[in-house]
Design a protein around this motif. Structure first.
Motif, PDB file in Angstrom:
ATOM      1  N   LEU A  92       0.834  -1.203   0.000  1.00 30.67           N
ATOM      2  CA  LEU A  92       0.000   0.000   0.000  1.00 30.67           C
ATOM      3  C   LEU A  92       0.868   1.252   0.000  1.00 30.67           C
ATOM      4  N   ILE A 100      -6.035   4.886  -2.836  1.00 31.65           N
ATOM      5  CA  ILE A 100      -6.522   3.650  -2.238  1.00 31.65           C
ATOM      6  C   ILE A 100      -6.823   3.970  -0.787  1.00 31.65           C
ATOM      7  N   TRP A 142      -7.203  -1.386   2.300  1.00 34.87           N
ATOM      8  CA  TRP A 142      -6.808  -2.590   1.561  1.00 34.87           C
ATOM      9  C   TRP A 142      -6.675  -3.714   2.576  1.00 34.87           C
ATOM     10  N   TYR A 150      -0.388  -6.932   2.405  1.00 32.45           N
ATOM     11  CA  TYR A 150      -1.583  -6.515   1.683  1.00 32.45           C
ATOM     12  C   TYR A 150      -1.922  -7.512   0.580  1.00 32.45           C
ATOM     13  N   GLN A 170      -9.709  -6.635  -3.037  1.00 32.10           N
ATOM     14  CA  GLN A 170     -10.079  -5.991  -1.760  1.00 32.10           C
ATOM     15  C   GLN A 170      -9.396  -4.643  -1.549  1.00 32.10           C
ATOM     16  N   MET A 171      -9.162  -3.921  -2.630  1.00 27.92           N
ATOM     17  CA  MET A 171      -8.667  -2.546  -2.527  1.00 27.92           C
ATOM     18  C   MET A 171      -9.861  -1.594  -2.566  1.00 27.92           C
TER      19      MET A 171
END
Length: 215
Positions: free
Chosen positions: A60, A75, A78, A86, A91-92
């Motif tokens: 990230l 973003i 996350w 991450y 799933q961001m």
């Protein structure tokens, strides 16, 4: 990678494990490395783990630094695995505006709206070169991008679960983002094909407008 898939029916068991990296690496080989396409979120998660290990920084943090100069990109959150890595695949928390900014960055050859080269143009060309094909759709696949022809145009697209789509159509100087209900698969339901058809109508409409202007 040749490793068995952690996506599809294996996804729930994989994310329920206490170490996603080890679980992905422990999958049996279903093919030779570099063989047929085995779409697997575990493979892209391994890339996230490698980046984290090699740089000593989170994925990230790297994404925000490397792509943050692109206007509109962000973003917000996350998901991470039990070790704090991450999730390298999904799933961001990205808004449609942020996804559009990402697609535009690739469409412009890696150049930000502010005129900075954020992604090497050669890498984008490599990413958009088909190296295998999906056994589910027949579409080509490069580095993270699906590839197909729509309305006579070369289209490169990212496909998230449920039908979260970013399409890049270089021949029409076009980037399109579509979001969908995230609670159901887009492939088996036919929803993905509906989204492709919608993009086809958009491209055809652009062609008609251009023809009308030229006349």
């Amino acid at each position: 990678a040749g490793l068995g898939r952690t996506s599809g029916p294996n996804y729930g068991r994989w994310v329920a494990s206490d170490n996603w990296v080890r679980a992905a690496l422990a999958m049996p080989f279903d093919d030779e490395p570099g063989g047929t396409m085995l779409y697997s979120t575990g493979s892209t998660h391994l890339l996230s783990a490698i980046l984290t290990r090699r740089t000593g920084r989170s994925t990230l943090e790297l994404a925000r630094e490397w792509l943050g100069p692109q206007e509109g990109f962000s973003i917000a959150a996350w998901d991470r695995d039990p070790q704090g890595i991450y999730l390298g695949g999904n799933q961001m928390a990205m808004s449609p505006r942020s996804l559009l900014a990402f697609g535009e960055l690739y469409r412009s050859g890696g150049m930000s709206r502010g005129g900075r080269q954020l992604v090497p143009a050669d890498w984008i060309k490599l990413s958009w070169h088909s190296r295998t094909a999906s056994r589910f759709t027949g579409d080509g696949y490069g580095y993270g991008w699906f590839i197909r022809q729509i309305a006579g145009e070369a289209v490169f697209y990212g496909w998230g679960y449920g039908g979260q789509m970013v399409y890049v159509v270089p021949g029409r100087a076009l980037t399109v983002v579509m979001t969908s209900d995230e609670n159901g698969p887009a492939g088996r339901s036919g929803h993905r094909d509906d989204l492709h058809a919608l993009l086809e109508r958009i491209i055809e409409a652009m062609k008609h407008v251009r023809e009308a202007r030229s006349n």
